[in-house]
Design an enzyme around this catalytic site. Sequence first.
Site, PDB file in Angstrom:
ATOM      1  N   TYR A  80       0.836  -1.203   0.000  1.00  0.00           N
ATOM      2  CA  TYR A  80       0.000   0.000   0.000  1.00  0.00           C
ATOM      3  C   TYR A  80       0.868   1.248   0.000  1.00  0.00           C
ATOM      4  CZ  TYR A  80      -3.787   3.153   1.292  1.00  0.00           C
ATOM      5  OH  TYR A  80      -4.708   4.172   1.307  1.00  0.00           O
ATOM      6  N   PHE A 132     -10.281  18.004 -25.087  1.00  0.00           N
ATOM      7  CA  PHE A 132     -10.647  16.596 -25.157  1.00  0.00           C
ATOM      8  C   PHE A 132     -11.909  16.446 -24.301  1.00  0.00           C
ATOM      9  CE2 PHE A 132     -10.601  12.140 -23.858  1.00  0.00           C
ATOM     10  CZ  PHE A 132     -10.738  11.610 -25.120  1.00  0.00           C
ATOM     11  N   THR A 133     -12.746  15.466 -24.623  1.00  0.00           N
ATOM     12  CA  THR A 133     -14.070  15.369 -23.978  1.00  0.00           C
ATOM     13  C   THR A 133     -13.988  15.394 -22.446  1.00  0.00           C
ATOM     14  OG1 THR A 133     -13.901  12.985 -24.287  1.00  0.00           O
ATOM     15  CG2 THR A 133     -15.290  14.167 -25.842  1.00  0.00           C
ATOM     16  N   ASP A 223      -0.775  18.283 -21.626  1.00  0.00           N
ATOM     17  CA  ASP A 223      -1.382  16.952 -21.676  1.00  0.00           C
ATOM     18  C   ASP A 223      -0.529  16.096 -22.613  1.00  0.00           C
ATOM     19  OD1 ASP A 223      -2.810  14.650 -22.218  1.00  0.00           O
ATOM     20  OD2 ASP A 223      -4.749  15.649 -22.435  1.00  0.00           O
ATOM     21  N   LYS A 266      -2.333   5.377 -23.026  1.00  0.00           N
ATOM     22  CA  LYS A 266      -1.758   5.700 -24.343  1.00  0.00           C
ATOM     23  C   LYS A 266      -0.243   5.775 -24.201  1.00  0.00           C
ATOM     24  CE  LYS A 266      -5.854   8.379 -25.654  1.00  0.00           C
ATOM     25  NZ  LYS A 266      -6.415   8.068 -26.960  1.00  0.00           N
ATOM     26  N   ARG A 389     -17.009  10.760 -34.038  1.00  0.00           N
ATOM     27  CA  ARG A 389     -16.531  11.990 -33.406  1.00  0.00           C
ATOM     28  C   ARG A 389     -17.175  13.140 -34.163  1.00  0.00           C
ATOM     29  NH1 ARG A 389     -13.999  11.603 -28.274  1.00  0.00           N
ATOM     30  NH2 ARG A 389     -15.562  10.060 -28.036  1.00  0.00           N
ATOM     31  N   PHE A 455     -23.333   9.689 -26.444  1.00  0.00           N
ATOM     32  CA  PHE A 455     -22.573   8.854 -27.390  1.00  0.00           C
ATOM     33  C   PHE A 455     -22.130   7.539 -26.771  1.00  0.00           C
ATOM     34  CE2 PHE A 455     -18.205   9.569 -25.877  1.00  0.00           C
ATOM     35  CZ  PHE A 455     -18.364  10.709 -25.099  1.00  0.00           C
TER      36      PHE A 455
HETATM   37  N1  F0G Z   1      -6.254  13.502 -22.797  1.00  0.00           N
HETATM   38  C1  F0G Z   1      -6.249  13.024 -24.046  1.00  0.00           C
HETATM   39  C2  F0G Z   1      -5.567  13.797 -25.121  1.00  0.00           C
HETATM   40  C3  F0G Z   1      -6.872  11.797 -24.336  1.00  0.00           C
HETATM   41  O1  F0G Z   1      -6.869  11.342 -25.581  1.00  0.00           O
HETATM   42  C4  F0G Z   1      -7.493  11.077 -23.291  1.00  0.00           C
HETATM   43  C5  F0G Z   1      -8.179   9.824 -23.555  1.00  0.00           C
HETATM   44  C6  F0G Z   1      -7.462  11.630 -21.998  1.00  0.00           C
HETATM   45  C7  F0G Z   1      -6.834  12.837 -21.790  1.00  0.00           C
HETATM   46  C8  F0G Z   1      -8.113  10.920 -20.853  1.00  0.00           C
HETATM   47  O2  F0G Z   1      -7.337   9.828 -20.480  1.00  0.00           O
HETATM   48  O3  F0G Z   1      -8.819   7.848 -20.933  1.00  0.00           O
HETATM   49  O4  F0G Z   1      -6.836   7.676 -19.413  1.00  0.00           O
HETATM   50  O5  F0G Z   1      -8.844   8.927 -18.711  1.00  0.00           O
HETATM   51  N2  F0G Z   1      -8.523   9.418 -24.695  1.00  0.00           N
HETATM   52  C9  F0G Z   1      -9.179   8.142 -24.986  1.00  0.00           C
HETATM   53  C10 F0G Z   1      -9.541   8.058 -26.448  1.00  0.00           C
HETATM   54  C11 F0G Z   1     -10.338   7.835 -24.107  1.00  0.00           C
HETATM   55  O6  F0G Z   1     -10.212   7.076 -26.816  1.00  0.00           O
HETATM   56  O7  F0G Z   1      -9.133   8.900 -27.245  1.00  0.00           O
HETATM   57  P1  F0G Z   1      -7.997   8.493 -19.865  1.00  0.00           P
END
Ligand code: F0G
Length: 482
Positions: A80, A132-133, A223, A266, A389, A455
């Site tokens: 832990y 990003f979303t 990021d 990623k 998208r 979505f």
């Molecule tokens: N920033 C970017 C540029 C991303 O592409 C993603 C995730 C995140 C932040 C969030 O990271 O998923 O580890 O919480 N992109 C994925 C995609 C979900 O399918 O493009 P995460």
Amino acid sequence: MADVKFFYGDDVPLEMHKVRIVQKLNLLPVEQRWEAVTAAGNNTFLLQNRDVFMDMLTDSGVNAMSDRQLAAMMEADDSYAGSETFTKLERKIREIFGTEFFLPAHQGRACENILSQVYVQPGFAVPMNYHFTTTKAHIVLNGGIVEEIFIDEGLKVKSNHPFKGNMDIDKLLALIEKYGVDRIAFVRLEAGANLIGGQPFSLENMRAVRRVCDRFGLPLVFDASLLADNLYFIKKREESCKQMSIREITRELADLADIMYFSARKLGCARGGGICTNSKEIFQKIREYIPLYEGFLTYGGMSVREMEAIAVGLEETMDEDMICQGPQFIAFMTNELEKAGVPVVTPPGGLGCHLDAMAFLEHVPQVQYPAGALAAALYIASGVRGMERGTLSEQRDEEGREILSNMELLRLAMPRRVFTLSQVKYAVDRIIWLYENRRLVGGLKFMEEPRVLRFFFGKLNPVSDWQAQLVAKFREDFGASL
Ligand code: F0G
């Protein structure tokens, strides 16, 4: 001919690895694919993976891992507090990025949650090259305003600009003037700008952003989730960086930021994430949120096995042979489609190949979700699963009106080192077939429409019997074949 080291013949990418573990794939007959997509409400998020031939939904958490990563996972130290595995990861991050402090988190959006809670207050703006979303959702949740200041070229589908992900410096200055320094939470630069087609920014652009941040005393948040692709593009496309090593470019990018965060789903080809900084003050400000939302400071919600894999994955990211794979396969796919006249986003970016659904299905109105319809049609035609998208990924305004998206894209993500060239060629063939038969494809309408994140969970029906016609044409052209 491009770089002889990684290509042979005329722009055919060469795999710089061999496959030693495989996973069986299923390719269902077209009728069953139609059934599966109908059961999924024509939403590719709701398909079962066993019904998918090539899963091009995302590159998140599904990149191939290396033998060294798997080996490292076997020696993970589970505890832990004070895990040796964490120390190893922290050391690797310090070595590669030169950042003193590392705050672990379970994935990228967890970092965004914490950074937004710490920095964003109601009415504060966050200028960024593109949202990003999940980033946007967290900033908005804390009352902030997302200001996108991409260069004009950024949203042009067809372009030969090498760095469509650049931030427009004049627009940044104008925003600082508009809001005043005190109402800007931070400036955010995203590597491989995801939602405009995985498009990179240049090192020169980041230096310019840094100069503005220095002038006004604003923190620069980087990021780095799609850093690997962006590094490759800087090395290949930026004249002044051709002689720099990947390690040197990485170090300079990291040095330019006050805070760097990443999704290790990623970057590092595993699962996890974290925040890096050189500032003790920032570290102390953020630290208290980690045990509250993620887990103790030496794991942050990640499994120790994943942390071992990330440490090795980050080291492997410094190898050009490795980071070239995604962009080169994407370039191959994009170029083949472009040669056949299929509308695609150019120049090829990282992350995936992006089809321009607005042009592909120009007869389908945006309120009938052309990118969503194309995703369903491509799955029927091929068993390839992509991600919408476009307008479907937006949310209606308060009066219930559709917000039409700037671009209608079907993203075909290229998980790194996962697909062979013949699989990519198969996808290309089926996309070209679909393009030739595009008039058969119609729109979609909601059957079940959730108010938020529609979505992910929403279900749709075709507006007519177009899918039956598409399946009939497929049988006519392909006979008994799958
Ligand atoms: N920033 C970017 C540029 C991303 O592409 C993603 C995730 C995140 C932040 C969030 O990271 O998923 O580890 O919480 N992109 C994925 C995609 C979900 O399918 O493009 P995460």
